[in-house]
Design an enzyme around this catalytic site. Structure first.
Site, PDB file in Angstrom:
ATOM      1  N   ASP A  39       0.869  -1.173   0.000  1.00  0.00           N
ATOM      2  CA  ASP A  39       0.000   0.000   0.000  1.00  0.00           C
ATOM      3  C   ASP A  39       0.908   1.225   0.000  1.00  0.00           C
ATOM      4  O   ASP A  39       1.841   1.309   0.805  1.00  0.00           O
ATOM      5  CB  ASP A  39      -0.882  -0.018   1.257  1.00  0.00           C
ATOM      6  CG  ASP A  39      -2.258   0.575   1.004  1.00  0.00           C
ATOM      7  OD1 ASP A  39      -2.315   1.678   0.448  1.00  0.00           O
ATOM      8  OD2 ASP A  39      -3.257  -0.070   1.373  1.00  0.00           O
ATOM      9  N   ASP A  63      -2.736   4.791  -2.285  1.00  0.00           N
ATOM     10  CA  ASP A  63      -3.733   5.373  -1.376  1.00  0.00           C
ATOM     11  C   ASP A  63      -4.114   6.809  -1.722  1.00  0.00           C
ATOM     12  O   ASP A  63      -3.232   7.647  -1.967  1.00  0.00           O
ATOM     13  CB  ASP A  63      -3.137   5.352   0.040  1.00  0.00           C
ATOM     14  CG  ASP A  63      -4.138   5.778   1.088  1.00  0.00           C
ATOM     15  OD1 ASP A  63      -5.095   5.030   1.323  1.00  0.00           O
ATOM     16  OD2 ASP A  63      -3.969   6.874   1.677  1.00  0.00           O
ATOM     17  N   GLU A  69      -6.395   4.170  -5.631  1.00  0.00           N
ATOM     18  CA  GLU A  69      -7.625   4.578  -4.950  1.00  0.00           C
ATOM     19  C   GLU A  69      -7.901   6.004  -5.399  1.00  0.00           C
ATOM     20  O   GLU A  69      -7.142   6.907  -5.086  1.00  0.00           O
ATOM     21  CB  GLU A  69      -7.452   4.519  -3.430  1.00  0.00           C
ATOM     22  CG  GLU A  69      -8.787   4.720  -2.752  1.00  0.00           C
ATOM     23  CD  GLU A  69      -8.677   5.121  -1.301  1.00  0.00           C
ATOM     24  OE1 GLU A  69      -9.589   4.810  -0.546  1.00  0.00           O
ATOM     25  OE2 GLU A  69      -7.677   5.758  -0.922  1.00  0.00           O
ATOM     26  N   HIS A  82     -11.252  -2.368   3.697  1.00  0.00           N
ATOM     27  CA  HIS A  82     -11.118  -1.994   5.104  1.00  0.00           C
ATOM     28  C   HIS A  82     -11.777  -0.664   5.455  1.00  0.00           C
ATOM     29  O   HIS A  82     -11.745  -0.254   6.616  1.00  0.00           O
ATOM     30  CB  HIS A  82      -9.633  -1.940   5.451  1.00  0.00           C
ATOM     31  CG  HIS A  82      -8.943  -0.839   4.690  1.00  0.00           C
ATOM     32  ND1 HIS A  82      -8.789  -0.878   3.324  1.00  0.00           N
ATOM     33  CD2 HIS A  82      -8.422   0.329   5.099  1.00  0.00           C
ATOM     34  CE1 HIS A  82      -8.188   0.229   2.931  1.00  0.00           C
ATOM     35  NE2 HIS A  82      -7.951   0.977   3.980  1.00  0.00           N
ATOM     36  N   ASP A  83     -12.328   0.038   4.465  1.00  0.00           N
ATOM     37  CA  ASP A  83     -13.020   1.309   4.734  1.00  0.00           C
ATOM     38  C   ASP A  83     -14.534   1.163   4.645  1.00  0.00           C
ATOM     39  O   ASP A  83     -15.266   2.110   4.921  1.00  0.00           O
ATOM     40  CB  ASP A  83     -12.608   2.374   3.701  1.00  0.00           C
ATOM     41  CG  ASP A  83     -11.163   2.797   3.837  1.00  0.00           C
ATOM     42  OD1 ASP A  83     -10.611   2.687   4.946  1.00  0.00           O
ATOM     43  OD2 ASP A  83     -10.587   3.256   2.827  1.00  0.00           O
TER      44      ASP A  83
HETATM   45  O1  TEU Z   1      -8.961   6.170   2.129  1.00  0.00           O
HETATM   46  C1  TEU Z   1      -9.127   7.430   1.556  1.00  0.00           C
HETATM   47  C2  TEU Z   1     -10.335   7.924   1.038  1.00  0.00           C
HETATM   48  O2  TEU Z   1     -10.116   8.872   0.360  1.00  0.00           O
HETATM   49  C3  TEU Z   1     -11.738   7.435   1.131  1.00  0.00           C
HETATM   50  O3  TEU Z   1     -11.953   6.234   1.686  1.00  0.00           O
HETATM   51  C4  TEU Z   1     -12.574   8.565   1.640  1.00  0.00           C
HETATM   52  O4  TEU Z   1     -13.415   8.200   2.687  1.00  0.00           O
HETATM   53  C5  TEU Z   1     -13.342   9.092   0.474  1.00  0.00           C
HETATM   54  O5  TEU Z   1     -12.398   9.543  -0.432  1.00  0.00           O
HETATM   55  C6  TEU Z   1     -14.235  10.257   0.749  1.00  0.00           C
HETATM   56  O6  TEU Z   1     -14.360  11.001  -0.425  1.00  0.00           O
HETATM   57  C7  TEU Z   1      -7.640   5.785   2.277  1.00  0.00           C
HETATM   58  C8  TEU Z   1      -7.523   4.512   3.064  1.00  0.00           C
HETATM   59  O7  TEU Z   1      -8.175   3.475   2.384  1.00  0.00           O
HETATM   60  C9  TEU Z   1      -8.034   4.733   4.443  1.00  0.00           C
HETATM   61  O8  TEU Z   1      -8.053   3.573   5.220  1.00  0.00           O
HETATM   62  C10 TEU Z   1      -7.177   5.781   5.095  1.00  0.00           C
HETATM   63  O9  TEU Z   1      -7.698   6.085   6.348  1.00  0.00           O
HETATM   64  C11 TEU Z   1      -7.096   7.046   4.247  1.00  0.00           C
HETATM   65  O10 TEU Z   1      -6.825   6.768   2.876  1.00  0.00           O
HETATM   66  C12 TEU Z   1      -5.983   7.935   4.729  1.00  0.00           C
HETATM   67  O11 TEU Z   1      -4.750   7.411   4.397  1.00  0.00           O
END
Ligand code: TEU
Ligand code: CA
Length: 555
Positions: free
Chosen positions: A98, A200, A254, A327-328
């Protein structure tokens, strides 16, 4: 598109903290992952995506990195990491790390230096700004995890910017030295033999209107920070050329905030990444402001539209990351079929729904067992910083505590972070000690030991789906065929075709609690897989039982 080794692969996401604890300290670790490689190989996994294992104070479970070239002590050592790489390769598996480069931890040496004063050599490695005249934050931007994006630092007398938590200061990508340091680190990892990265929150790296007030999206006058700002392409192209391209690395970005029109730029033949983690189909319940306590209604038609929109674009330009969980996100059974019994049947329905789309399927740990959301009873039971922030914000907005709790519990990221359920032993066999996050008590029924021994389990169903894509007469069409939406206006059935050189595979998934009659556009000839004993069909007419999923070869 040109063929790639990862197109017929299935990716399995490991959240190391919750996967397997090898030494009884209650925290999952790299040796734990090594112990379970045979299990993953049995499932047919080709690529393992490891959520962050770098040195970190663990404010956000490793998404806050304090040293990119070291392994967190609780997860193991660099030697363990190298052993994992070797052991995985011996089983025909590759590792994706990651890559968290929008921000570091505030405990990273770079930030420690940057915060000293306004003149040190790393003074502009992060984003610093003077207070407004009245001493308050430079503007009204709200971070993803709640509260202002700006945090005041006494030593510099300035605010620094953070898109996520205040322990995750954003790196200043405008500074070429910062980019160079990141590229060196990335290449260092690629040299070690990892196959690539899950990248990420990468669409947050470009900051534009980050210094003036923006139109509020919440009653407190704040507006959440927005990703994918103009000009980001230059950074992403350079990142690719200086690193990934040199190793032919697999990159899974992501990428919240990328509209369909921009997909060619991101994942076309010359795009920045191999594939994107998109959000439309998993965030149907979340509005622009991102507040979990203001969830909106959605239905299957919305879900179908989100998937089909992306697939139709992917047909033309490239490749997709297919997923329902990570995981989110809450567990897919609870999110997508909240009204139904969370049994084997519905889990298999969801599996068929996304696994046979065009792209590379991702399985999040425990999804292959049908793991479900957890029902903790108090906000104190939660660990996820986002859950706690959202709860506090809900209460501040005047929502009663009990209701605020119920709302955020539904969306809490801890739903998917509970320990992996290996067996019916204490804590689901995850740890002989006290787990950092309490296991879901349903491990007594839902666990890997049971699933592996039962041919009719969700685990075996995923294994069959994986085999269909990796080695079967349908491999070519399932991997390389185009997607075509069928019956797109049907409110309860999601169906699609995969087509290659005149051959057709039809995927039919009923989300209805009643039986549904359908007329197919083709004659089904071979039943490939399904979640029921048999499907009632007569010529082109079929009757689907409640929550039935079936796949046919057609003529
Ligand atoms: O997640 C980032 C992230 O941008 C989204 O899940 C966010 O909630 C969405 O964009 C809202 O628009 C990543 C990781 O997957 C997460 O676990 C971390 O907490 C985050 O980045 C910070 O590194
Ligand atoms: Ca451990």
């Amino acid at each position: 598109m040109t063929q790639k080794w990862w197109q017929d692969a299935v990716v399995y996401q490991v959240y190391p903290k919750s996967f397997q604890d090898s030494n009884g300290d209650g925290i999952g670790d790299l040796q734990g992952v090594i112990q379970k490689l045979d299990y993953l190989q049995d499932l047919g996994i080709r690529i393992i995506w490891l959520s962050p294992v770098y040195a970190s104070p663990m404010d956000d479970n490793g998404y806050d990195i304090s040293d990119y070239r070291a392994i967190a002590a609780e997860f193991g050592t660099m030697a363990d990491m190298e052993e994992l790489l070797t052991e995985a390769k011996m089983r025909g598996m590759e590792i994706l790390m990651d890559l968290v480069i929008n921000h570091s931890s505030d405990e990273h040496a770079w930030f420690q230096e940057s915060r000293q004063n306004r003149t040190n050599s790393k003074h502009d490695w992060y984003i610093w700004c003077d207070p407004r005249e009245d001493g308050t934050e430079p503007n009204n931007l709200r971070s993803i995890f709640g509260g202002s994006c700006w945090e005041f630092d006494e030593a510099r007398g300035q605010y620094y910017f953070h898109s996520f938590s205040k322990k995750q200061p954003d790196l200043n990508w405008e500074n070429p030295e910062v980019r160079k340091a990141l590229y060196d680190m990335i290449n260092w990892w690629l040299e070690k033999g990892i196959a690539g990265f899950r990248v990420d929150a990468i669409t947050f790296i470009k900051k534009n209107d980050h210094y003036a007030d923006v139109v509020p999206d919440a009653p407190d006058g704040t507006a959440v920070v927005k990703p994918n700002n103009p000009g980001i392409g230059e950074f992403l192209m350079e990142l690719k050329q200086e690193t990934f391209d040199r190793y032919d690395a697999l990159t899974v970005a992501e990428a919240p905030g990328v509209p369909l029109e921009q997909m060619p730029e991101f994942v076309g033949e010359e795009g920045y990444f191999s594939m994107l983690i998109e959000f439309d189909h998993v965030d149907l319940d979340i509005d622009e402001s991102g507040r979990w306590y203001r969830l909106q209604d959605w239905n299957l038609l919305d879900f179908k539209r989100a998937i089909a929109g992306s697939q139709e674009m992917i047909n033309r330009i490239g490749w997709s990351a297919l997923y329902l969980e990570n995981h989110d996100q809450p567990r897919s059974l609870n999110k997508f079929i909240p009204e139904a019994d969370h049994g084997v049947r519905t889990a298999k329905l969801l599996a068929v729904t996304y696994f046979l789309l065009r792209g590379t399927p991702f399985i999040y740990q425990g999804q292959e067992l049908g793991m479900t959301n957890v029902s903790y009873t108090s906000i104190e039971d939660y660990n996820d910083l986002s859950t706690i922030d959202q709860y506090q914000a809900a209460v501040r907005e005047g929502i009663a505590e009990e209701e605020a709790f119920a709302l955020v519990a539904r969306r809490s990221r801890d739903n998917s972070r509970t320990p992996m359920q290996w067996s019916e032993e204490q804590h689901g066999g995850f740890s002989s000690g006290h787990p950092w996050l309490a296991a879901n008590p349903n491990y007594a029924i839902i666990n890997a030991e049971q699933a592996v021994s039962d041919e009719a389990s969700i685990f075996h169903f995923y294994k069959q789906l994986t085999a269909l894509r990796r080695a079967s007469p349908y491999k070519e069409i399932l991997v390389h065929g185009t997607f075509e939406h069928v019956n797109e206006h049907h409110p309860y059935v999601f169906s699609y075709k995969r087509i290659l050189r005149g051959k057709v595979v039809m995927v039919i998934c009923s989300f209805s609690a009643k039986s549904e009659k359908l007329k197919l556009p083709h004659n089904p000839v071979v039943r490939i897989i399904g979640n029921d004993e048999k499907t009632e069909a007569e010529g082109r007419k079929i009757t689907l039982k409640p929550y039935e999923a079936v796949v046919f070869e057609c003529e």
